[in-house]
Design a protein around this motif. Structure first.
Motif, PDB file in Angstrom:
ATOM      1  N   ALA A 225      47.559  30.947   5.578  1.00 32.72           N
ATOM      2  CA  ALA A 225      46.131  30.774   5.318  1.00 32.72           C
ATOM      3  C   ALA A 225      45.629  31.788   4.300  1.00 32.72           C
ATOM      4  O   ALA A 225      44.820  31.463   3.420  1.00 32.72           O
ATOM      5  N   ALA A 226      46.105  33.022   4.401  1.00 34.39           N
ATOM      6  CA  ALA A 226      45.720  34.052   3.425  1.00 34.39           C
ATOM      7  C   ALA A 226      46.216  33.672   2.035  1.00 34.39           C
ATOM      8  O   ALA A 226      45.512  33.863   1.032  1.00 34.39           O
ATOM      9  N   HIS A 227      47.419  33.117   1.961  1.00 35.78           N
ATOM     10  CA  HIS A 227      47.958  32.675   0.668  1.00 35.78           C
ATOM     11  C   HIS A 227      47.074  31.599   0.044  1.00 35.78           C
ATOM     12  O   HIS A 227      46.869  31.582  -1.168  1.00 35.78           O
ATOM     13  N   PHE A 228      46.539  30.719   0.882  1.00 34.29           N
ATOM     14  CA  PHE A 228      45.740  29.607   0.361  1.00 34.29           C
ATOM     15  C   PHE A 228      44.272  29.956   0.159  1.00 34.29           C
ATOM     16  O   PHE A 228      43.500  29.107  -0.267  1.00 34.29           O
ATOM     17  N   GLY A 229      43.873  31.184   0.461  1.00 31.37           N
ATOM     18  CA  GLY A 229      42.522  31.600   0.106  1.00 31.37           C
ATOM     19  C   GLY A 229      41.661  32.167   1.205  1.00 31.37           C
ATOM     20  O   GLY A 229      40.503  32.517   0.962  1.00 31.37           O
ATOM     21  N   ALA A 230      42.174  32.280   2.437  1.00 30.63           N
ATOM     22  CA  ALA A 230      41.368  32.881   3.503  1.00 30.63           C
ATOM     23  C   ALA A 230      41.112  34.349   3.197  1.00 30.63           C
ATOM     24  O   ALA A 230      42.021  35.079   2.807  1.00 30.63           O
ATOM     25  N   THR A 231      39.876  34.781   3.373  1.00 31.79           N
ATOM     26  CA  THR A 231      39.531  36.187   3.123  1.00 31.79           C
ATOM     27  C   THR A 231      39.732  37.043   4.366  1.00 31.79           C
ATOM     28  O   THR A 231      39.879  38.260   4.279  1.00 31.79           O
ATOM     29  N   HIS A 232      39.721  36.402   5.555  1.00 29.42           N
ATOM     30  CA  HIS A 232      39.938  37.094   6.829  1.00 29.42           C
ATOM     31  C   HIS A 232      40.803  36.201   7.713  1.00 29.42           C
ATOM     32  O   HIS A 232      40.707  34.969   7.652  1.00 29.42           O
ATOM     33  N   THR A 233      41.631  36.810   8.551  1.00 30.86           N
ATOM     34  CA  THR A 233      42.443  36.043   9.497  1.00 30.86           C
ATOM     35  C   THR A 233      42.291  36.620  10.900  1.00 30.86           C
ATOM     36  O   THR A 233      42.107  37.832  11.064  1.00 30.86           O
ATOM     37  N   LEU A 234      42.366  35.734  11.898  1.00 33.50           N
ATOM     38  CA  LEU A 234      42.191  36.141  13.290  1.00 33.50           C
ATOM     39  C   LEU A 234      43.251  35.498  14.165  1.00 33.50           C
ATOM     40  O   LEU A 234      43.500  34.285  14.061  1.00 33.50           O
ATOM     41  N   LEU A 235      43.890  36.294  15.015  1.00 28.71           N
ATOM     42  CA  LEU A 235      44.658  35.721  16.105  1.00 28.71           C
ATOM     43  C   LEU A 235      43.625  35.261  17.134  1.00 28.71           C
ATOM     44  O   LEU A 235      42.926  36.075  17.731  1.00 28.71           O
ATOM     45  N   ALA A 236      43.497  33.970  17.299  1.00 29.71           N
ATOM     46  CA  ALA A 236      42.368  33.398  18.028  1.00 29.71           C
ATOM     47  C   ALA A 236      42.312  33.867  19.473  1.00 29.71           C
ATOM     48  O   ALA A 236      43.307  33.852  20.191  1.00 29.71           O
ATOM     49  N   GLY A 237      41.115  34.281  19.870  1.00 20.53           N
ATOM     50  CA  GLY A 237      40.836  34.679  21.245  1.00 20.53           C
ATOM     51  C   GLY A 237      39.447  34.190  21.592  1.00 20.53           C
ATOM     52  O   GLY A 237      39.213  32.989  21.691  1.00 20.53           O
ATOM     53  N   ASP A 238      38.518  35.120  21.742  1.00 15.00           N
ATOM     54  CA  ASP A 238      37.109  34.771  21.947  1.00 15.00           C
ATOM     55  C   ASP A 238      36.480  34.589  20.561  1.00 15.00           C
ATOM     56  O   ASP A 238      35.997  35.542  19.946  1.00 15.00           O
ATOM     57  N   LEU A 239      36.512  33.376  20.058  1.00 17.35           N
ATOM     58  CA  LEU A 239      36.119  33.142  18.664  1.00 17.35           C
ATOM     59  C   LEU A 239      34.681  33.553  18.351  1.00 17.35           C
ATOM     60  O   LEU A 239      34.446  34.200  17.324  1.00 17.35           O
ATOM     61  N   PRO A 240      33.690  33.209  19.167  1.00 16.79           N
ATOM     62  CA  PRO A 240      32.323  33.642  18.822  1.00 16.79           C
ATOM     63  C   PRO A 240      32.219  35.156  18.648  1.00 16.79           C
ATOM     64  O   PRO A 240      31.564  35.635  17.716  1.00 16.79           O
ATOM     65  N   GLN A 241      32.874  35.914  19.537  1.00 21.95           N
ATOM     66  CA  GLN A 241      32.814  37.369  19.426  1.00 21.95           C
ATOM     67  C   GLN A 241      33.585  37.845  18.196  1.00 21.95           C
ATOM     68  O   GLN A 241      33.092  38.692  17.441  1.00 21.95           O
TER      69      GLN A 241
END
Length: 362
Positions: A225-241
């Protein structure tokens, strides 16, 4: 004409490479020599007996494809033998009320509805009719499709890249450009970074989003995802937080490509007031979705999409041009290229999440 095809003879079973007979194209039809076909999550759902359009094997799966026109039926004028084409997932009739309103992806014409359920009888195996996934069946050497499903491409465009435009790319990019209509300078969350999710990321880049957050449970997918243009990456957990720690109050747009209802609910909760969430992946039929009703009072929107709400004759040439200009990375999506004989190996790799896209090449 005889050809080889990977045939699904029973749910939860490996496909069998069989010799089948494919008919000549009838009026308004085109026979395409398949040169490349991507392996998609929709194919896996069909193998698992979870596809609403694959009710009873035998079936020839595959729909994300490109090839060369081999022959045409009576009355075909849009393409001729030798043309290089992408086979679009939908071929709008141009006459129903949805087509009249420009909603070609919702075409309700009888030919389109027949195609969704496997198409007109065109392939037989051992004298038995063999249906084709959404009227295509591209895990085979040839496919007979309606003229409206053939979109011409440049002769020098590589088939293994062009086939991806037919489903994974147009679904992801179309969700951004056609459905959410992401505004320049906005913030975007993409949950699920498989083949479609990565193209949501690419679509957000094309739209001019400045903050693009990619979330997944597999770290390797986040690197892609970072290669394709994501500026931030998250190992998904509590997404809203997690998202709130990056963009105060939540993102402008969220896209769920996982097909998991609970994840969709979290993506919705991670948007700011006035935000838009698009369901790109499809949860299993009958799966309930739970969201906090109070979030809707802040003018948040929850939307769905079918194949990126694409108009193939408009969108596929545009995306092909973006690729040829270097603005859309398709080569990076192709993790492996395998022959038809290795189709089940490709399915395993997609199921394991080990590839962005596995492509069958002929």
């Amino acid at each position: 004409m005889l050809m080889r095809a990977a045939v699904l003879t029973g749910f939860h079973q490996p496909m069998e490479i069989r010799e089948v007979e494919i008919a000549d194209p009838g009026p308004g039809e085109v026979r395409v020599q398949i040169k490349a076909s991507g392996v998609c999550g929709s194919d896996l759902k069909a193998i698992d007996g979870k596809s609403p359009v694959v009710r009873q094997p035998p079936f020839i799966l595959g729909h994300e494809s490109a090839g060369i026109v081999e022959s045409v039926g009576e009355g075909v004028t849009a393409v001729e033998p030798g043309d290089h084409v992408i086979i679009a997932m939908s071929g709008a009739c141009g006459k129903c009320r949805h087509c009249g309103a420009g909603r070609f992806h919702l075409c309700s014409g009888p030919a389109r509805l027949t195609a969704i359920m496997g198409g007109a009888p065109r392939v037989t195996m051992d004298g038995q009719e063999t249906r084709r996934f959404i009227g295509i069946g591209s895990f085979a050497e040839y496919a007979v499709v309606r003229e409206a499903m053939c979109v011409k491409i440049a002769p020098d465009a590589p088939f293994d890249a062009m086939c991806l435009l037919a489903c994974g790319v147009i679904t992801g990019v179309g969700a951004v450009l056609n459905v959410a209509r992401v505004a320049p300078g906005s913030s975007v969350l993409v949950v699920g970074c498989g083949g479609v999710g990565l193209n949501v990321v690419q679509g957000a880049v094309l739209a001019g989003a400045t903050t693009i957050i990619a979330a997944d449970v597999v770290e390797q997918k986040l690197k892609l995802a970072a290669h394709f243009g994501a500026t931030h990456t998250l190992l998904a957990g509590d997404l809203p937080q997690q998202v709130g720690e990056i963009v105060r109050g939540g993102v402008d747009y969220a896209f769920d490509a996982t097909g998991v209802a609970s994840v969709l609910g979290q993506a919705f909760a991670a948007t700011q007031p006035g935000g838009t969430t698009v369901m790109v992946g499809s949860p299993a039929a009958g799966t309930p979705l739970t969201i906090e009703p109070g979030l809707l009072f802040a003018s948040r929107r929850l939307m769905g999409t079918q194949g990126g709400d694409a108009a193939p004759l408009r969108d596929l040439p545009m995306l092909a041009a973006q690729y040829l200009r270097g603005r859309l990375d398709l080569d990076g999506l192709v993790t492996e290229r395998l022959p038809l004989a290795d189709i089940d190996q490709a399915v395993t790799h997609v199921r394991q999440g080990a590839v962005a896209r596995s492509v069958i090449v002929f």
